[in-house]
Design a protein around this motif. Structure first.
Motif, short mmCIF file in Angstrom:
data_model
loop_
_atom_site.label_atom_id
_atom_site.label_comp_id
_atom_site.label_asym_id
_atom_site.label_seq_id
_atom_site.Cartn_x
_atom_site.Cartn_y
_atom_site.Cartn_z
N TRP A 81 15.74 -6.15 -12.04
CA TRP A 81 15.78 -4.87 -12.74
C TRP A 81 15.96 -3.72 -11.75
O TRP A 81 16.80 -2.83 -11.95
CB TRP A 81 14.51 -4.70 -13.58
N VAL A 82 15.20 -3.76 -10.66
CA VAL A 82 15.30 -2.70 -9.65
C VAL A 82 16.69 -2.71 -9.01
O VAL A 82 17.28 -1.64 -8.79
CB VAL A 82 14.18 -2.84 -8.59
N GLN A 83 17.24 -3.88 -8.74
CA GLN A 83 18.60 -3.95 -8.19
C GLN A 83 19.61 -3.31 -9.16
O GLN A 83 20.50 -2.57 -8.72
CB GLN A 83 19.00 -5.40 -7.93
N THR A 84 19.46 -3.57 -10.44
CA THR A 84 20.35 -2.99 -11.44
C THR A 84 20.20 -1.48 -11.48
O THR A 84 21.20 -0.74 -11.57
CB THR A 84 20.10 -3.61 -12.82
N ILE A 85 18.97 -0.98 -11.43
CA ILE A 85 18.72 0.46 -11.41
C ILE A 85 19.40 1.10 -10.19
O ILE A 85 20.08 2.13 -10.30
CB ILE A 85 17.21 0.77 -11.43
N HIS A 86 19.23 0.49 -9.03
CA HIS A 86 19.85 1.03 -7.82
C HIS A 86 21.38 1.05 -7.94
O HIS A 86 22.01 2.05 -7.57
CB HIS A 86 19.44 0.21 -6.59
N LYS A 87 21.95 -0.03 -8.46
CA LYS A 87 23.40 -0.10 -8.61
C LYS A 87 23.90 1.00 -9.55
O LYS A 87 24.88 1.69 -9.26
CB LYS A 87 23.81 -1.47 -9.12
N LYS A 88 23.21 1.17 -10.68
CA LYS A 88 23.62 2.20 -11.64
C LYS A 88 23.43 3.60 -11.06
O LYS A 88 24.24 4.51 -11.33
CB LYS A 88 22.84 2.07 -12.95
N SER A 89 22.38 3.81 -10.28
CA SER A 89 22.13 5.15 -9.72
C SER A 89 23.20 5.53 -8.70
O SER A 89 23.50 6.72 -8.53
CB SER A 89 20.74 5.23 -9.10
N MET A 95 29.95 15.10 -10.22
CA MET A 95 31.08 15.23 -11.14
C MET A 95 30.78 14.61 -12.52
O MET A 95 31.36 15.03 -13.51
CB MET A 95 32.33 14.56 -10.55
N ASN A 96 29.88 13.64 -12.59
CA ASN A 96 29.69 12.94 -13.87
C ASN A 96 28.27 13.03 -14.43
O ASN A 96 28.02 12.52 -15.51
CB ASN A 96 30.10 11.47 -13.75
N VAL A 97 27.37 13.67 -13.73
CA VAL A 97 25.98 13.67 -14.17
C VAL A 97 25.79 14.35 -15.52
O VAL A 97 24.88 14.01 -16.27
CB VAL A 97 25.05 14.30 -13.10
N THR A 98 26.67 15.25 -15.89
CA THR A 98 26.54 15.94 -17.17
C THR A 98 27.37 15.34 -18.29
O THR A 98 27.31 15.82 -19.42
CB THR A 98 26.92 17.43 -17.02
N HIS A 99 28.12 14.32 -18.00
CA HIS A 99 28.92 13.67 -19.04
C HIS A 99 28.01 12.94 -20.01
O HIS A 99 27.09 12.22 -19.60
CB HIS A 99 29.94 12.68 -18.45
N TRP A 100 28.29 13.11 -21.28
CA TRP A 100 27.40 12.58 -22.32
C TRP A 100 27.21 11.07 -22.22
O TRP A 100 26.10 10.57 -22.30
CB TRP A 100 27.94 12.97 -23.70
N ILE A 101 28.25 10.31 -22.06
CA ILE A 101 28.12 8.86 -21.95
C ILE A 101 28.57 8.45 -20.55
O ILE A 101 29.22 7.44 -20.34
CB ILE A 101 28.95 8.13 -23.04
N GLY A 102 28.19 9.24 -19.58
CA GLY A 102 28.57 8.97 -18.20
C GLY A 102 27.56 8.11 -17.46
O GLY A 102 26.73 7.42 -18.05
N ALA A 103 27.64 8.19 -16.17
CA ALA A 103 26.83 7.34 -15.30
C ALA A 103 25.33 7.61 -15.45
O ALA A 103 24.52 6.67 -15.38
CB ALA A 103 27.26 7.54 -13.84
N ALA A 104 24.95 8.86 -15.65
CA ALA A 104 23.51 9.17 -15.82
C ALA A 104 22.98 8.53 -17.10
O ALA A 104 21.86 8.01 -17.12
CB ALA A 104 23.28 10.68 -15.83
N TYR A 105 23.78 8.56 -18.15
CA TYR A 105 23.38 7.92 -19.40
C TYR A 105 23.25 6.41 -19.23
O TYR A 105 22.31 5.80 -19.73
CB TYR A 105 24.40 8.26 -20.50
N GLN A 106 24.18 5.81 -18.50
CA GLN A 106 24.12 4.36 -18.24
C GLN A 106 22.87 4.01 -17.43
O GLN A 106 22.21 3.00 -17.68
CB GLN A 106 25.38 3.88 -17.52
N ILE A 111 17.08 1.89 -17.44
CA ILE A 111 15.66 2.15 -17.22
C ILE A 111 14.86 1.96 -18.51
O ILE A 111 13.81 1.32 -18.50
CB ILE A 111 15.45 3.58 -16.65
N ASN A 112 15.35 2.48 -19.62
CA ASN A 112 14.61 2.41 -20.88
C ASN A 112 14.75 1.08 -21.61
O ASN A 112 13.87 0.71 -22.39
CB ASN A 112 15.06 3.54 -21.82
#
Length: 161
Positions: A81-89, A95-106, A111-112
């Motif tokens: 799980w932690v490896q997946t969180i690190h990879k997604k982060s 450039m994409n942190v505010t995109h609705w279905i972007g990387a931050a959402y993924q 996490i949830n």
């Protein structure tokens, strides 16, 4: 779309305290458009799906119709799980942190909902809670279990979202 809400607890739940179609908040401003009861046959199939497809492989064994025995495996699961969180982060940037279905959402989804399921989990032994949890809360409970401890499946309902 349809999915299930599973009532999962550390103690067997009396039938009068089973999660049912009227327990959860439904409609506007809710995760659930509507909820409905399921048949006994669908309940058995849903529990099989829980053990063999939703929960991490080999972590639980079903005994009886509604009792799960914990077999271990949480350190390995947490590591993954932690490896997946690190990879997604690593994918989140200015450039994409505010995109609705972007990387931050993924990242938020991982996490949830680390089990990646549409199913929710009702972790209360009574019916006072009005919502189901995503899989992170279930796995926090699982990570506190010792090998051989049991979890019980109470009510299961279908929900539309």
């Amino acid at each position: 779309m349809h999915a299930k809400v599973y009532q999962i607890t550390k103690h067997r739940v009396d039938k009068e305290n089973y999660l049912n179609e009227n327990t959860l908040t439904q409609g506007d401003s809710s995760d659930y458009d509507y909820c409905s009861e399921i048949s006994e046959e669908e309940r058995a199939e849903s529990i099989d799906t829980l053990v063999n497809q939703i929960l991490p492989k080999g972590m639980f064994t079903l005994i009886g119709s509604d009792e799960l025995v914990f077999r271990g495996g949480t350190p390995e699961w947490i590591h993954q799980w932690v490896q997946t969180i690190h990879k997604k982060s690593e994918d989140v940037n200015v450039m994409n942190v505010t995109h609705w279905i972007g990387a931050a959402y993924q990242l938020q989804k991982v996490i949830n909902n680390p089990l990646g399921t549409d199913s929710h989990f009702y972790l209360s032994e009574d019916t006072t809670q009005t919502y189901g949890e995503e899989s992170a809360e279930l796995m926090r409970m699982v990570c506190k279990l010792r090998i051989g401890e049991r979890l019980y499946v109470g009510g299961i309902i279908d929900y539309h979202f």
